[in-house]
Write a protein that holds these residues in place. Structure first.
Motif, PDB file in Angstrom:
ATOM      1  N   ILE A 168       0.924  -1.149  -0.068  1.00 34.08           N
ATOM      2  CA  ILE A 168       0.058   0.072   0.021  1.00 34.08           C
ATOM      3  C   ILE A 168       0.973   1.228  -0.034  1.00 34.08           C
ATOM      4  O   ILE A 168       1.596   1.590   0.946  1.00 34.08           O
ATOM      5  CB  ILE A 168      -0.988  -0.042   1.327  1.00 34.08           C
ATOM      6  N   PRO A 169       1.037   1.868  -1.079  1.00 31.99           N
ATOM      7  CA  PRO A 169       2.023   3.235  -1.085  1.00 31.99           C
ATOM      8  C   PRO A 169       1.615   4.046  -0.161  1.00 31.99           C
ATOM      9  O   PRO A 169       0.531   4.395   0.543  1.00 31.99           O
ATOM     10  CB  PRO A 169       1.797   3.618  -2.690  1.00 31.99           C
ATOM     11  N   LYS A 170       2.690   4.804   0.402  1.00 32.41           N
ATOM     12  CA  LYS A 170       2.478   5.907   1.501  1.00 32.41           C
ATOM     13  C   LYS A 170       2.063   7.134   0.983  1.00 32.41           C
ATOM     14  O   LYS A 170       2.540   7.587  -0.239  1.00 32.41           O
ATOM     15  CB  LYS A 170       3.835   5.841   2.063  1.00 32.41           C
ATOM     16  N   ILE A 171       1.291   7.671   1.604  1.00 31.18           N
ATOM     17  CA  ILE A 171       0.740   8.964   1.324  1.00 31.18           C
ATOM     18  C   ILE A 171       1.102   9.975   2.344  1.00 31.18           C
ATOM     19  O   ILE A 171       0.718   9.847   3.649  1.00 31.18           O
ATOM     20  CB  ILE A 171      -0.843   9.156   1.394  1.00 31.18           C
ATOM     21  N   SER A 172       2.303  10.773   2.315  1.00 28.05           N
ATOM     22  CA  SER A 172       2.735  11.451   3.345  1.00 28.05           C
ATOM     23  C   SER A 172       1.781  12.805   3.693  1.00 28.05           C
ATOM     24  O   SER A 172       0.907  13.202   3.001  1.00 28.05           O
ATOM     25  CB  SER A 172       4.075  12.114   2.896  1.00 28.05           C
ATOM     26  N   GLU A 173       2.275  13.329   4.719  1.00 29.48           N
ATOM     27  CA  GLU A 173       1.359  14.602   5.339  1.00 29.48           C
ATOM     28  C   GLU A 173       1.991  15.584   4.259  1.00 29.48           C
ATOM     29  O   GLU A 173       3.367  15.704   3.861  1.00 29.48           O
ATOM     30  CB  GLU A 173       1.876  14.802   6.792  1.00 29.48           C
ATOM     31  N   PRO A 174       1.322  16.662   3.900  1.00 26.56           N
ATOM     32  CA  PRO A 174       1.751  17.922   3.310  1.00 26.56           C
ATOM     33  C   PRO A 174       2.876  18.676   3.768  1.00 26.56           C
ATOM     34  O   PRO A 174       2.916  18.937   5.004  1.00 26.56           O
ATOM     35  CB  PRO A 174       0.561  18.661   2.893  1.00 26.56           C
ATOM     36  N   ILE A 175       3.818  18.998   3.235  1.00 22.04           N
ATOM     37  CA  ILE A 175       5.011  19.874   3.393  1.00 22.04           C
ATOM     38  C   ILE A 175       5.156  20.885   2.635  1.00 22.04           C
ATOM     39  O   ILE A 175       4.826  20.819   1.327  1.00 22.04           O
ATOM     40  CB  ILE A 175       6.378  18.805   3.595  1.00 22.04           C
ATOM     41  N   ASP A 176       5.825  21.976   3.260  1.00 26.96           N
ATOM     42  CA  ASP A 176       6.416  23.161   1.968  1.00 26.96           C
ATOM     43  C   ASP A 176       7.415  22.864   1.211  1.00 26.96           C
ATOM     44  O   ASP A 176       8.154  21.998   1.308  1.00 26.96           O
ATOM     45  CB  ASP A 176       6.783  24.268   3.034  1.00 26.96           C
ATOM     46  N   PHE A 177       7.563  23.625   0.109  1.00 26.46           N
ATOM     47  CA  PHE A 177       8.485  23.277  -0.876  1.00 26.46           C
ATOM     48  C   PHE A 177      10.052  23.279  -0.422  1.00 26.46           C
ATOM     49  O   PHE A 177      10.575  22.480  -0.884  1.00 26.46           O
ATOM     50  CB  PHE A 177       8.312  24.412  -1.961  1.00 26.46           C
ATOM     51  N   ILE A 178      10.567  24.197   0.374  1.00 27.55           N
ATOM     52  CA  ILE A 178      11.518  24.313   0.909  1.00 27.55           C
ATOM     53  C   ILE A 178      12.141  23.007   1.748  1.00 27.55           C
ATOM     54  O   ILE A 178      13.026  22.475   1.767  1.00 27.55           O
ATOM     55  CB  ILE A 178      11.921  25.398   1.823  1.00 27.55           C
TER      56      ILE A 178
END
Length: 262
Positions: A168-178
Protein backbone atom coordinates in the motif's frame (compact mmCIF):
# COMPACT_ATOMS: atom_id res chain seq x y z
CA UNK A 1 -32.80 -30.95 -56.63
CA UNK A 2 -30.92 -29.76 -53.56
CA UNK A 3 -33.01 -27.70 -51.21
CA UNK A 4 -31.79 -24.14 -50.79
CA UNK A 5 -31.02 -23.31 -47.19
CA UNK A 6 -32.29 -19.88 -46.12
CA UNK A 7 -29.48 -17.36 -45.69
CA UNK A 8 -30.62 -16.56 -42.15
CA UNK A 9 -30.18 -20.23 -41.16
CA UNK A 10 -26.64 -20.35 -42.58
CA UNK A 11 -25.64 -17.23 -40.67
CA UNK A 12 -27.16 -18.58 -37.45
CA UNK A 13 -25.37 -21.91 -37.81
CA UNK A 14 -22.07 -20.14 -38.47
CA UNK A 15 -22.48 -18.13 -35.27
CA UNK A 16 -23.28 -21.28 -33.28
CA UNK A 17 -20.26 -23.08 -34.76
CA UNK A 18 -17.94 -20.20 -33.93
CA UNK A 19 -19.22 -19.97 -30.36
CA UNK A 20 -18.88 -23.74 -29.93
CA UNK A 21 -15.29 -23.59 -31.17
CA UNK A 22 -14.31 -20.74 -28.85
CA UNK A 23 -12.87 -21.47 -25.43
CA UNK A 24 -14.49 -19.32 -22.76
CA UNK A 25 -12.59 -20.90 -19.87
CA UNK A 26 -10.57 -17.79 -19.10
CA UNK A 27 -9.34 -17.73 -15.49
CA UNK A 28 -11.44 -15.29 -13.49
CA UNK A 29 -9.43 -12.61 -11.72
CA UNK A 30 -9.79 -12.99 -7.98
CA UNK A 31 -10.78 -10.15 -5.69
CA UNK A 32 -7.69 -8.80 -3.92
CA UNK A 33 -7.40 -7.58 -0.32
CA UNK A 34 -4.65 -6.35 1.98
CA UNK A 35 -4.68 -7.93 5.43
CA UNK A 36 -2.47 -7.36 8.45
CA UNK A 37 -1.76 -11.02 9.10
CA UNK A 38 0.78 -13.81 8.76
CA UNK A 39 -0.06 -15.43 5.43
CA UNK A 40 2.52 -18.20 5.78
CA UNK A 41 0.08 -20.22 7.91
CA UNK A 42 -2.28 -22.84 6.51
CA UNK A 43 -5.42 -20.98 7.58
CA UNK A 44 -6.50 -17.54 8.71
CA UNK A 45 -9.39 -16.17 10.76
CA UNK A 46 -10.76 -12.84 9.54
CA UNK A 47 -12.54 -10.65 12.10
CA UNK A 48 -12.25 -7.19 10.50
CA UNK A 49 -15.88 -5.92 10.41
CA UNK A 50 -15.33 -3.76 7.32
CA UNK A 51 -13.77 -6.62 5.37
CA UNK A 52 -16.46 -9.07 6.48
CA UNK A 53 -19.17 -6.64 5.37
CA UNK A 54 -17.53 -6.26 1.97
CA UNK A 55 -17.21 -10.01 1.54
CA UNK A 56 -20.67 -11.02 2.72
CA UNK A 57 -22.90 -8.05 1.85
CA UNK A 58 -21.22 -6.35 -1.11
CA UNK A 59 -19.48 -9.18 -2.97
CA UNK A 60 -21.71 -11.92 -1.50
CA UNK A 61 -18.83 -14.36 -1.24
CA UNK A 62 -19.66 -17.88 -0.13
CA UNK A 63 -17.85 -20.99 1.04
CA UNK A 64 -15.34 -22.29 -1.52
CA UNK A 65 -15.00 -18.86 -3.15
CA UNK A 66 -11.38 -17.79 -3.59
CA UNK A 67 -9.67 -14.46 -2.93
CA UNK A 68 -6.12 -13.12 -3.14
CA UNK A 69 -4.73 -11.89 0.17
CA UNK A 70 -1.65 -9.67 0.37
CA UNK A 71 0.37 -8.86 3.48
CA UNK A 72 1.48 -5.39 2.31
CA UNK A 73 5.10 -6.53 2.05
CA UNK A 74 4.87 -7.71 -1.56
CA UNK A 75 3.87 -11.27 -0.60
CA UNK A 76 0.52 -12.85 -1.42
CA UNK A 77 -1.45 -16.07 -1.05
CA UNK A 78 -4.62 -17.47 -2.59
CA UNK A 79 -7.29 -18.04 0.06
CA UNK A 80 -10.34 -20.32 -0.12
CA UNK A 81 -13.25 -19.43 2.13
CA UNK A 82 -14.08 -22.33 4.43
CA UNK A 83 -16.75 -20.45 6.35
CA UNK A 84 -18.13 -16.93 6.53
CA UNK A 85 -20.43 -15.42 9.13
CA UNK A 86 -21.38 -11.99 10.44
CA UNK A 87 -18.50 -11.88 12.93
CA UNK A 88 -15.72 -13.93 11.33
CA UNK A 89 -14.55 -15.85 8.29
CA UNK A 90 -12.11 -18.75 8.02
CA UNK A 91 -9.80 -18.90 5.02
CA UNK A 92 -7.57 -21.79 3.93
CA UNK A 93 -4.31 -20.42 2.53
CA UNK A 94 -2.19 -21.71 -0.33
CA UNK A 95 1.57 -21.20 -0.36
CA UNK A 96 2.95 -17.67 0.02
CA UNK A 97 4.49 -16.18 -3.14
CA UNK A 98 6.07 -12.84 -4.11
CA UNK A 99 3.86 -10.31 -5.90
CA UNK A 100 5.35 -10.38 -9.39
CA UNK A 101 3.53 -7.22 -10.53
CA UNK A 102 5.01 -4.90 -7.89
CA UNK A 103 7.42 -2.49 -9.66
CA UNK A 104 11.09 -2.82 -8.78
CA UNK A 105 11.84 0.90 -9.14
CA UNK A 106 11.11 3.03 -6.07
CA UNK A 107 9.48 6.20 -7.37
CA UNK A 108 8.39 9.04 -5.09
CA UNK A 109 6.04 11.67 -6.49
CA UNK A 110 6.41 15.17 -5.05
CA UNK A 111 3.28 16.90 -6.28
CA UNK A 112 1.94 20.37 -5.64
CA UNK A 113 -1.45 20.30 -3.95
CA UNK A 114 -4.30 20.86 -6.42
CA UNK A 115 -8.06 20.98 -6.06
CA UNK A 116 -9.21 18.11 -3.88
CA UNK A 117 -10.88 16.03 -6.61
CA UNK A 118 -7.91 16.51 -8.96
CA UNK A 119 -5.39 15.47 -6.33
CA UNK A 120 -7.47 12.42 -5.41
CA UNK A 121 -7.46 11.44 -9.09
CA UNK A 122 -3.66 11.79 -9.16
CA UNK A 123 -3.33 9.54 -6.12
CA UNK A 124 -5.53 6.86 -7.65
CA UNK A 125 -3.91 6.82 -11.09
CA UNK A 126 -0.28 7.20 -10.01
CA UNK A 127 -0.63 4.33 -7.55
CA UNK A 128 -2.17 2.17 -10.26
CA UNK A 129 0.92 3.04 -12.34
CA UNK A 130 3.34 1.96 -9.60
CA UNK A 131 4.45 4.98 -7.54
CA UNK A 132 5.61 4.01 -4.04
CA UNK A 133 5.22 7.32 -2.17
CA UNK A 134 3.23 10.50 -2.82
CA UNK A 135 4.26 13.70 -1.03
CA UNK A 136 1.83 16.65 -1.29
CA UNK A 137 3.81 19.89 -1.36
CA UNK A 138 2.81 23.50 -0.79
CA UNK A 139 4.39 25.77 -3.40
CA UNK A 140 4.34 29.51 -4.01
CA UNK A 141 1.37 29.17 -6.37
CA UNK A 142 -0.54 26.54 -4.43
CA UNK A 143 -4.11 27.78 -3.94
CA UNK A 144 -5.85 24.89 -2.18
CA UNK A 145 -4.11 23.34 0.83
CA UNK A 146 -6.92 21.39 2.49
CA UNK A 147 -6.46 17.70 1.77
CA UNK A 148 -8.18 14.88 3.63
CA UNK A 149 -5.19 12.62 4.18
CA UNK A 150 -7.24 9.74 5.60
CA UNK A 151 -9.40 9.75 2.49
CA UNK A 152 -6.31 9.83 0.26
CA UNK A 153 -4.93 6.80 2.11
CA UNK A 154 -8.19 4.94 1.58
CA UNK A 155 -8.03 5.77 -2.13
CA UNK A 156 -4.41 4.58 -2.16
CA UNK A 157 -5.34 1.23 -0.60
CA UNK A 158 -8.23 0.65 -3.00
CA UNK A 159 -6.10 1.60 -6.02
CA UNK A 160 -3.35 -0.77 -4.87
CA UNK A 161 -5.84 -3.63 -4.49
CA UNK A 162 -7.45 -2.94 -7.85
CA UNK A 163 -4.16 -2.78 -9.75
CA UNK A 164 -2.56 -5.85 -8.16
CA UNK A 165 0.10 -4.06 -6.12
CA UNK A 166 2.07 -5.83 -3.41
CA UNK A 167 2.26 -2.85 -1.06
CA UNK A 168 0.00 0.00 0.00
CA UNK A 169 1.89 3.10 -1.16
CA UNK A 170 2.52 5.80 1.41
CA UNK A 171 0.67 9.12 1.38
CA UNK A 172 2.74 11.63 3.34
CA UNK A 173 1.51 14.63 5.26
CA UNK A 174 1.78 17.87 3.22
CA UNK A 175 5.04 19.79 3.53
CA UNK A 176 6.26 23.12 2.17
CA UNK A 177 8.49 23.34 -0.89
CA UNK A 178 11.72 24.20 0.95
CA UNK A 179 11.26 21.32 3.41
CA UNK A 180 10.61 18.97 0.49
CA UNK A 181 13.83 20.10 -1.22
CA UNK A 182 15.81 19.42 1.94
CA UNK A 183 14.20 15.99 2.33
CA UNK A 184 14.94 14.90 -1.24
CA UNK A 185 18.22 16.62 -2.13
CA UNK A 186 20.46 13.57 -1.61
CA UNK A 187 18.45 11.46 -4.09
CA UNK A 188 18.04 11.53 -7.87
CA UNK A 189 15.39 14.15 -8.67
CA UNK A 190 13.64 14.92 -11.95
CA UNK A 191 12.04 18.36 -11.77
CA UNK A 192 9.48 18.69 -14.56
CA UNK A 193 9.16 22.24 -15.82
CA UNK A 194 6.97 23.74 -18.56
CA UNK A 195 9.45 26.41 -19.68
CA UNK A 196 10.28 26.29 -23.38
CA UNK A 197 14.00 25.92 -22.69
CA UNK A 198 13.58 22.98 -20.31
CA UNK A 199 15.71 20.13 -21.59
CA UNK A 200 14.75 16.47 -21.95
CA UNK A 201 15.76 14.29 -19.03
CA UNK A 202 19.52 13.58 -19.03
CA UNK A 203 20.28 10.18 -20.51
CA UNK A 204 21.45 8.06 -18.91
CA UNK A 205 20.37 8.94 -15.39
CA UNK A 206 22.54 7.83 -12.48
CA UNK A 207 22.00 4.06 -11.99
CA UNK A 208 19.66 3.88 -9.00
CA UNK A 209 16.38 2.13 -8.21
CA UNK A 210 15.30 5.24 -6.28
CA UNK A 211 13.91 8.21 -8.17
CA UNK A 212 11.94 11.32 -7.20
CA UNK A 213 9.80 13.23 -9.69
CA UNK A 214 8.40 16.72 -9.14
CA UNK A 215 5.16 18.15 -10.54
CA UNK A 216 4.25 21.80 -10.03
CA UNK A 217 0.91 23.59 -9.58
CA UNK A 218 -1.45 24.69 -12.36
CA UNK A 219 0.34 28.03 -12.61
CA UNK A 220 3.72 26.35 -12.89
CA UNK A 221 6.84 26.71 -10.78
CA UNK A 222 8.14 30.19 -10.00
CA UNK A 223 11.59 31.18 -11.26
CA UNK A 224 12.81 31.13 -7.67
CA UNK A 225 11.60 27.54 -7.18
CA UNK A 226 13.29 26.40 -10.39
CA UNK A 227 16.51 28.07 -9.25
CA UNK A 228 16.27 26.43 -5.81
CA UNK A 229 15.85 23.03 -7.48
CA UNK A 230 18.82 23.71 -9.76
CA UNK A 231 20.97 24.77 -6.81
CA UNK A 232 20.19 21.44 -5.12
CA UNK A 233 21.37 19.43 -8.13
CA UNK A 234 17.94 18.52 -9.51
CA UNK A 235 17.60 17.56 -13.19
CA UNK A 236 15.32 20.16 -14.83
CA UNK A 237 13.34 18.36 -17.53
CA UNK A 238 10.40 18.73 -19.87
CA UNK A 239 7.49 16.44 -20.72
CA UNK A 240 7.27 17.93 -24.20
CA UNK A 241 6.38 21.14 -25.97
CA UNK A 242 2.65 20.99 -25.19
CA UNK A 243 1.29 22.55 -22.01
CA UNK A 244 -0.18 19.81 -19.82
CA UNK A 245 -2.54 20.05 -16.90
CA UNK A 246 -0.80 19.24 -13.63
CA UNK A 247 -2.68 15.97 -13.16
CA UNK A 248 -1.84 14.87 -16.72
CA UNK A 249 1.82 15.68 -16.14
CA UNK A 250 1.77 13.70 -12.87
CA UNK A 251 0.46 10.57 -14.59
CA UNK A 252 2.80 10.78 -17.60
CA UNK A 253 5.83 11.59 -15.46
CA UNK A 254 5.02 8.78 -13.02
CA UNK A 255 4.60 6.22 -15.79
CA UNK A 256 7.87 7.18 -17.44
CA UNK A 257 9.70 7.05 -14.11
CA UNK A 258 8.30 3.65 -13.08
CA UNK A 259 9.00 2.14 -16.51
CA UNK A 260 12.47 3.69 -16.71
CA UNK A 261 11.84 5.57 -19.97
CA UNK A 262 12.68 9.09 -18.83
Amino acid sequence: MAQKIPEETVQTNEIIDRETAMDYSFPMRLHRFFVDADLSRSSLKITDPELLHQWSKVLRLQEEDRVTLCDGNAMEAIGTLQSIDHDHATVALASLTPVAAEPKKYVTLYCSILKRENFEWIVQKCIEIGVKVIVPIITARTIKTGLKIDRLRTIAKEAAEQSGRGIIPKISEPIDFISALSEAKNSTNIFFHTAADALPTPNPLPPTPYLNIWIGPEGGWTEKEVQEATNNGFHIASLGMLTLRAETAAVIGSYRAVEGIL
